[in-house]
Write a protein that holds these residues in place. Structure first.
Motif, PDB file in Angstrom:
ATOM      1  N   ILE A   5      -8.214  -1.518  -1.069  1.00 33.27           N
ATOM      2  CA  ILE A   5      -7.518  -1.261  -2.333  1.00 33.27           C
ATOM      3  C   ILE A   5      -7.429  -2.534  -3.158  1.00 33.27           C
ATOM      4  N   THR A  20      -2.281   6.410   1.143  1.00 29.89           N
ATOM      5  CA  THR A  20      -1.300   5.573   1.857  1.00 29.89           C
ATOM      6  C   THR A  20       0.121   5.859   1.399  1.00 29.89           C
ATOM      7  N   SER A  29       0.814  -1.209   0.000  1.00 35.26           N
ATOM      8  CA  SER A  29       0.000   0.000   0.000  1.00 35.26           C
ATOM      9  C   SER A  29       0.851   1.264   0.000  1.00 35.26           C
ATOM     10  N   ILE A  79      -2.605   0.815   8.091  1.00 33.65           N
ATOM     11  CA  ILE A  79      -2.563   0.633   6.643  1.00 33.65           C
ATOM     12  C   ILE A  79      -2.692  -0.832   6.259  1.00 33.65           C
ATOM     13  N   THR A 115      -5.368  -1.300   3.074  1.00 32.67           N
ATOM     14  CA  THR A 115      -4.934  -2.110   1.930  1.00 32.67           C
ATOM     15  C   THR A 115      -5.992  -3.099   1.449  1.00 32.67           C
ATOM     16  N   ALA A 145      -5.351   4.621  -2.449  1.00 28.41           N
ATOM     17  CA  ALA A 145      -4.013   4.282  -2.938  1.00 28.41           C
ATOM     18  C   ALA A 145      -3.078   5.479  -2.827  1.00 28.41           C
TER      19      ALA A 145
END
Length: 427
Positions: free
Chosen positions: A148, A289, A16, A140, A145, A286
């Motif tokens: 994502i 992070t 990430s 994260i 993540t 995206a």
């Protein structure tokens, strides 16, 4: 915490931290333009956007220091200057670029707000995460993540299985080289030397002090992150190529608008009208992070430079976010134009430092470091100047250097220098 779970969280966090604006926007248009040569472009892209960065993470696992340790074999002065340049570049270009991409693709089309408002809110949130330093990997790796990855897998998976796979003819004459140079734009090699240090300090803050345990964890996390990047990049390039006949990209538009429109078209084709909502969420997460990773890494470095001063950490984080607000108001394309000459200067040196640091010490002595880095610097000057002055003024020099016309003039001199200095050791 369970060791396996710790490795996966670190791996997801690494992925990430790498995966930002350029990583999402660059591959689809690269595949679209590559057409039936998408496979060869993918190979080139993977070299600079996956292989080199993951080797950089492995080098961090070996050194377990900071970015300073990457260049200290050249000289302490060189390493200090290199670190300052890399961190200034990081907070002045890729970090603001994440805010610019978020505004252009995720915020403005929906809310119609100004780039200043987007940048202010965006970097205020980044600052909150950066100041909660000890929780970054968990926040994260565990929460951001997965969102994502799920959205990316949906777009790529549905795209690959629902496309007619009718590709346009390739626009590239040297697809592997074009892929390599496009990989520069991801900033992933620079990201590796910056965010690798973030992971190490995060592990230290969590109480993991064993050198061997950290080495094993970082290596495995690097493999997880690298595998994720490989799959996502290859998928995005392939989808961009396969939708060549289904999504129209207006060649008269700037590259950033072409990238954005192509990604919107693919998202709508694969996920329907809700595709743009998913795309906006994906880009915002995206980019966010990555900005957090860059600002944190920069603040960590200056904290160490001022004898572990928390004031230096907070001050650097605030300055980094303020620069992000100022530069983040520029459009994505303008930031890329500024980045190109800078990348041609710093990227070759970064790649060489990564590769030398992963090698056994007997092949990478101080004299090898100094000479190879110096040769790399000298032979990358024409590539750097090529984006500042008219290229025809440099044709005489470029024609004498192998691969210089492909902006890779430093590669063969650096390899020859390295082999020449280690010739006796290879026997």
């Amino acid at each position: 915490m369970n060791k396996t779970k710790e490795i996966w969280i670190a791996g997801f966090a690494l992925f990430s931290l790498f995966f930002g604006a350029g990583n999402l926007l660059l591959p689809p248009l690269l595949g679209y333009n590559a057409g039936n040569n998408w496979f060869w472009v993918t190979i080139g892209f993977m070299i600079t956007a996956v292989v080199i960065p993951i080797i950089g993470i492995m080098a961090h696992a070996k050194l377990q220091g900071t970015l300073y340790d990457f260049g200290k074999k050249v000289s302490p002065t060189f390493s200090l200057i290199y670190c300052v340049i890399v961190y200034i570049i990081s907070i002045a270009i890729p970090s603001p670029r994440t805010a610019s991409a978020t505004h252009e693709i995720a915020i403005h089309p929906i809310f119609g707000t100004s780039p200043l408002l987007t940048s202010c809110v965006y970097f205020a949130l980044v600052l909150v995460f950066v100041l909660n330093r000890s929780k970054i990997l968990n926040l994260i790796g565990k929460y951001l993540t997965p969102f994502i990855v799920i959205i990316l897998v949906l777009v790529i998976g549905i795209g690959l299985f629902s496309s007619d796979m009718i590709m346009n003819p390739s626009k590239f004459t040297t697809p592997i080289v074009d892929g390599i140079l496009e990989g520069y734009q991801t900033f992933d090699a620079i990201g590796a030397v910056v965010v690798g240090g973030v992971v190490i300090i995060s592990l230290n803050l969590k109480g993991l002090n064993s050198f061997d345990e950290k080495k094993e964890l970082i290596k495995k996390a690097g493999i997880i992150a690298g595998s994720g990047l490989f799959i996502i990049y290859a998928g995005l390039i392939a989808v961009g190529a396969f939708y060549g006949s289904e999504v129209f990209v207006d060649g008269s538009l700037s590259n950033d608008m072409q990238r954005a429109n192509l990604l919107r078209g693919i998202s709508k084709s694969t996920l329907g009208n809700i595709g743009n909502v998913f795309l906006s969420t994906l880009i915002a997460l995206a980019c966010f992070t990555t900005a957090v990773g860059i600002i944190t890494g920069t603040a960590d470095y200056f904290k160490g430079l001022f004898k572990d001063s928390q004031k230096a950490y907070i001050s650097t984080a605030i300055v980094g976010c303020l620069i992000g607000i100022l530069v983040g108001q520029m459009d994505f394309h303008s930031i890329i134009v500024i980045a190109l000459p800078v990348l041609m200067f710093i990227y070759p040196i970064t790649i060489v430092l990564i590769l030398l640091n992963i090698l056994p010490d007997k092949y990478a002595s101080k004299s090898v470091f100094r000479t190879v880095v110096l040769v790399t610097f000298i032979f990358s000057i024409p590539d750097f100047l090529g984006f500042i002055i008219p290229r025809e003024n440099l044709m005489g020099i470029k024609n004498m250097i192998p691969l210089a016309n492909q902006s890779l003039g430093w590669v063969i001199p650096a390899i020859i220098t390295f082999i020449g200095l280690n010739l006796k050791k290879f026997r």
